[in-house]
Scaffold this active site. Structure first.
Site, mmCIF file in Angstrom:
data_model
loop_
_atom_site.group_PDB
_atom_site.id
_atom_site.type_symbol
_atom_site.label_atom_id
_atom_site.label_comp_id
_atom_site.label_asym_id
_atom_site.label_seq_id
_atom_site.Cartn_x
_atom_site.Cartn_y
_atom_site.Cartn_z
ATOM 1 N N GLU A 103 -2.198 -6.556 -1.850
ATOM 2 C CA GLU A 103 -3.254 -6.338 -2.840
ATOM 3 C C GLU A 103 -2.733 -6.680 -4.228
ATOM 4 O O GLU A 103 -1.672 -6.222 -4.645
ATOM 5 C CB GLU A 103 -3.763 -4.897 -2.810
ATOM 6 C CG GLU A 103 -4.980 -4.697 -3.688
ATOM 7 C CD GLU A 103 -5.708 -3.404 -3.385
ATOM 8 O OE1 GLU A 103 -6.936 -3.366 -3.559
ATOM 9 O OE2 GLU A 103 -5.045 -2.426 -2.982
ATOM 10 N N GLU A 105 -5.951 5.315 4.276
ATOM 11 C CA GLU A 105 -6.029 3.890 3.933
ATOM 12 C C GLU A 105 -4.620 3.392 3.640
ATOM 13 O O GLU A 105 -3.821 4.081 2.993
ATOM 14 C CB GLU A 105 -6.914 3.680 2.702
ATOM 15 C CG GLU A 105 -6.940 2.260 2.180
ATOM 16 C CD GLU A 105 -7.736 2.118 0.882
ATOM 17 O OE1 GLU A 105 -7.333 1.299 0.043
ATOM 18 O OE2 GLU A 105 -8.749 2.838 0.721
#
Length: 381
Positions: free
Chosen positions: A138, A133
């Site tokens: 974010e 990932e």
């Protein structure tokens, strides 16, 4: 001599591939043709949202292309939500998975922000976490800067020794709950200053010799990008030092990462933004001091007036004759691009931290029951 050594070392750590040919331009009226809508509640990060289907998103005006040709992805800010309900939002996954030897750009004018808000632009392999990932954008709540990270199975490590402009986190084992994180140090990477500066661009290089992420606020976007078109190749020679660098010297990228699907989503509260250690310092000033009760419940405006993506384009490139993989999920599959063998709740459950003041916590089957116990105390019924 020292500077020459540094330059040579940097050249070994960052891919020597400079030229990339475009694979796909996601923009304008055809943007949504290459994405799958999740169409189910957030069972991945336990956020208080319903990620709606494409039909519902369009009918509710939560996903559309505006008069400027920009893609808008919104959290619902018009509904009065009552206790026990969740708020509608958007999660989309690219129907194409991109192999090693690729480059991804996202040009955004606005990123969702506000108390309880948790936006992300990230990627994952078909069988999480075995296939890796990459978190490109974010942040949570009123966190002042973006955070980047990679997550893998055991055996991949990073120590921050590769030249990068961001601040490396405290965890060197990329399989731990927080993964290997880098906090952005350049200005205007999140919150209102990002939009006020005109937005910006992120570039992610996904190569066998390393994963590198760059960010430029609008005034600093390099000429190769500003002059690029939706069909032209791209030269990364002038990109400079990455803002986050994850070299293969201590992590075999080919081993820990498979072809990656891209994701754009926004959730509310959940296993990072909603926990008291993360929500309280910035936002715990409401009647209850609890994320769900004081933000999700009640009127949507003005709380979520800034909880939207405004995207000019997402572009994907290849450095070689790489054929991207088509991974459109079976009809009705809630995992939207995740292989059917993926465990429910496994693919985006990261709860990264903002410097040492946030304690990382990643959702997994080992901590799932414990999280449910603690989160029960964060909802007042």
């Amino acid at each position: 001599m020292a500077s020459l050594v540094s330059i040579c070392t940097f050249g070994l750590l960052v891919s020597t591939t400079l030229g990339y040919n475009i694979i796909r331009d996601y923009s304008g009226s055809t943007f949504f043709d290459g994405w799958d809508f999740y169409g189910a509640p957030d069972n991945l990060t336990l956020g208080n949202v319903n990620w709606v289907s494409q039909e519902e998103a369009m009918s509710l005006n939560l996903a559309y292309v505006n008069s400027q040709g920009h893609v808008i992805l919104k959290v619902d800010n018009t509904t009065n939500v009552t206790i026990g309900e969740n708020r509608n939002a958007i999660r989309i996954t690219s129907s194409t998975a991109y192999e090693l030897g690729s480059l991804w750009l996202i040009d955004a004018n606005h990123i969702p922000y506000g108390c309880s808000v948790w936006p992300a632009f990230w990627s994952f392999g078909p069988k999480w976490p075995d296939d890796g990932e990459i978190d490109i954008i974010e942040a949570i709540n009123l966190m002042p800067a973006n955070q980047m990270a990679i997550h893998t199975t055991p055996g991949c490590t990073q120590n921050g020794s590769s030249p990068e402009l961001g601040t490396f986190g405290s965890t060197t084992d990329c399989s731990t709950d927080s993964g290997c994180t880098v906090l952005e140090t350049s200005a205007n990477s999140y919150l209102a200053p990002f939009a006020t500066a005109g937005g910006g661009v992120w570039a992610t290089q996904f190569e066998a010799d390393g994963i590198n992420i760059w960010f430029w606020s609008r005034p600093n976007v390099p000429t190769p990008i500003t002059q690029a078109t939706s069909t032209s190749p791209l030269d990364v020679a002038d990109f400079g030092t990455p803002h986050a660098s994850f070299p293969s010297t201590t992590c075999n990228i080919s081993q820990f990462f498979s072809p990656q699907n891209l994701v754009i989503d926004t959730t509310l509260c959940g296993v990072w933004a909603g926990l008291s250690f993360a929500y309280g310092p910035d936002c715990g000033t409401g009647p209850t001091g609890l994320c769900y009760n004081d933000t999700v419940v009640g009127p949507g405006s003005p709380r979520f007036d800034n909880a939207y993506w405004d995207i000019s384009y997402v572009r994907t490139y290849t450095s070689a004759a790489v054929v991207p993989s088509s991974t459109t999920p079976p009809s009705g599959s809630p995992t939207s691009g995740v292989a059917a063998s993926s465990p429910v709740g496994a693919n985006k459950s990261s709860a990264q931290s903002l410097s040492a003041f946030y304690i990382p916590l990643r959702l997994s089957f080992a901590v799932y029951p414990l999280l449910l116990f603690f989160m029960a105390g964060d909802v007042m019924l």
